[in-house]
Scaffold this active site. Structure first.
Site, PDB file in Angstrom:
ATOM      1  N   CYS A 266       0.814  -1.226   0.000  1.00  0.00           N
ATOM      2  CA  CYS A 266       0.000   0.000   0.000  1.00  0.00           C
ATOM      3  C   CYS A 266       0.842   1.268   0.000  1.00  0.00           C
ATOM      4  O   CYS A 266       0.609   2.181  -0.797  1.00  0.00           O
ATOM      5  CB  CYS A 266      -0.982  -0.022   1.169  1.00  0.00           C
ATOM      6  SG  CYS A 266      -0.217   0.031   2.810  1.00  0.00           S
ATOM      7  N   HIS A 314      -2.524   1.165   6.939  1.00  0.00           N
ATOM      8  CA  HIS A 314      -2.903   1.108   5.523  1.00  0.00           C
ATOM      9  C   HIS A 314      -3.042   2.529   4.975  1.00  0.00           C
ATOM     10  O   HIS A 314      -3.351   3.471   5.713  1.00  0.00           O
ATOM     11  CB  HIS A 314      -4.214   0.343   5.344  1.00  0.00           C
ATOM     12  CG  HIS A 314      -4.520   0.018   3.908  1.00  0.00           C
ATOM     13  ND1 HIS A 314      -3.791  -0.905   3.182  1.00  0.00           N
ATOM     14  CD2 HIS A 314      -5.453   0.510   3.055  1.00  0.00           C
ATOM     15  CE1 HIS A 314      -4.268  -0.969   1.953  1.00  0.00           C
ATOM     16  NE2 HIS A 314      -5.267  -0.118   1.842  1.00  0.00           N
ATOM     17  N   HIS A 326      -5.791   2.029  -4.194  1.00  0.00           N
ATOM     18  CA  HIS A 326      -4.900   1.450  -3.176  1.00  0.00           C
ATOM     19  C   HIS A 326      -4.521   0.020  -3.540  1.00  0.00           C
ATOM     20  O   HIS A 326      -5.151  -0.619  -4.387  1.00  0.00           O
ATOM     21  CB  HIS A 326      -5.556   1.494  -1.787  1.00  0.00           C
ATOM     22  CG  HIS A 326      -6.685   0.519  -1.589  1.00  0.00           C
ATOM     23  ND1 HIS A 326      -6.907  -0.146  -0.416  1.00  0.00           N
ATOM     24  CD2 HIS A 326      -7.673   0.090  -2.440  1.00  0.00           C
ATOM     25  CE1 HIS A 326      -7.966  -0.930  -0.523  1.00  0.00           C
ATOM     26  NE2 HIS A 326      -8.447  -0.798  -1.739  1.00  0.00           N
TER      27      HIS A 326
END
Length: 352
Positions: A266, A314, A326
């Protein structure tokens, strides 16, 4: 004969007692080892989903720790290289100074060990005396410079050695942290895959549908709050470049620790996206949150980074219209998702 018969009868009674005892023990053990013990309730798809999500979250947090340790190790390796070069240069300079000191000592020895000032006083030629006086002064300056430089160079070498010891220690700690994080990541991913593998094909598909449903519900709640009515800022030129890079990666696999060009995690994706826009940002989602300018959700604009979960494990890049691009997790690909589909920890702006 009677004694033998009684002994045989007693032996038979003992054997029957042993048989009964063993039979009773086996009766007790059967529930522990037989089918009844193995008939452990099979977890529901919802339970598997909750456990898998937890495992992937833990793996993602460990990935952040792994990436952070790797970034520190990179800096420390560069520092080690710099120190090695500095030590080599200083050692070479020190060797040259020692040669120079040896030459001065040999010159003094050839003069009989007599100080240069005394040699000048014994000179018969006044002009030669003046010339030699200039040379003597130069020699004295050279000696003082030599002593000063030898001392300074030696001190620098000692400082480099001390600095190198600290750098090597930090590098080793970073390597240990990276190794520990890698072990935890692999352990959690293996456990998650094992859980998913136990599901039948239709159950795995249902698990995917459940993931999408939970994400849609979270996004719907976020949108119902009216947040998009407040978000109307436009992307900067750099933000548009970052978004263009991120969207060009759609469909590429998530791989922990990867930062492109073929696979990403990510924060590897968001780092490279902004690098393509000419802005260098920290490597991990946690350091991106800590090191970049914080922005209120209502003020965010396309190109900003949204950090998710309470542990900031994240990150995605906001592309506008309530959506992010993402890299979700292992087994998934870079994709578009709702900006509110996960709990938002904060928003940061790389080009503030």
């Amino acid at each position: 004969m009677r004694g033998i018969g009684e002994a045989r009868a007693a032996g038979a009674r003992r054997r029957r007692g042993i048989v009964l005892a063993v039979t009773g023990l086996l009766t007790l053990l059967v529930p522990l080892t037989g089918p009844a013990a193995e008939a452990e309730p099979k977890p529901t798809v919802e339970e598997v989903h909750a456990r898998v999500e937890r495992l992937y979250r833990e793996a993602e947090a460990a990935t952040d720790a792994y990436n952070d340790a790797e970034e520190k190790a990179k800096k420390q390796r560069k520092e080690v290289e710099r120190l090695d070069k500095a030590v080599a240069d200083a050692s070479e300079r020190l060797a040259g100074l020692k040669d120079e000191a040896g030459a001065l000592a040999r010159a003094q020895y050839r003069g009989g060990g007599m100080p240069m000032e005394a040699q000048l006083l014994l000179s018969d030629d006044p002009e030669e005396f003046v010339d030699d006086l200039r040379l003597a002064r130069k020699g004295q300056h050279a000696q003082r410079r030599l002593i000063t430089e030898v001392t300074g160079t030696q001190q620098r070498l000692d400082g480099y050695a001390k600095e190198a010891a600290g750098t090597y220690g930090r590098l080793e700690r970073s390597r240990e942290a990276k190794s520990g994080a890698k072990e935890l990541i692999e352990e959690r991913l293996a456990e998650a895959k094992k859980l998913e593998k136990k599901l039948k094909a239709e159950e795995r598909e249902r698990l995917r549908r459940l993931e999408r449903q939970r994400a849609r519900e979270a996004q719907a709640r976020w949108l119902d709050s009216g947040i998009l009515d407040e978000i109307d800022a436009e992307a900067t030129p750099a933000g548009r470049k970052a978004i263009a890079y991120a969207t060009d990666q759609l469909g590429k696999d998530y791989v922990w620790g990867a930062e492109g060009p073929d696979t990403f995690d990510c924060s590897g994706l968001t780092m490279r996206a902004w690098e393509a826009a000419g802005v260098r940002i920290p490597r991990t989602s946690q350091t991106q949150l800590a090191g970049l300018a914080r922005i209120d959700v209502s003020e965010m604009r396309p190109g900003d980074l949204i950090i998710y979960h309470s542990d900031a494990s994240h990150v995605g890049i906001y592309v506008g219209d309530g959506a992010i691009v993402h890299a979700p997790r292992p087994g998934r690909q870079v994709t578009v998702a709702g900006a509110g589909s996960m709990p938002i920890k904060g928003v940061v702006r790389p080009d503030a």
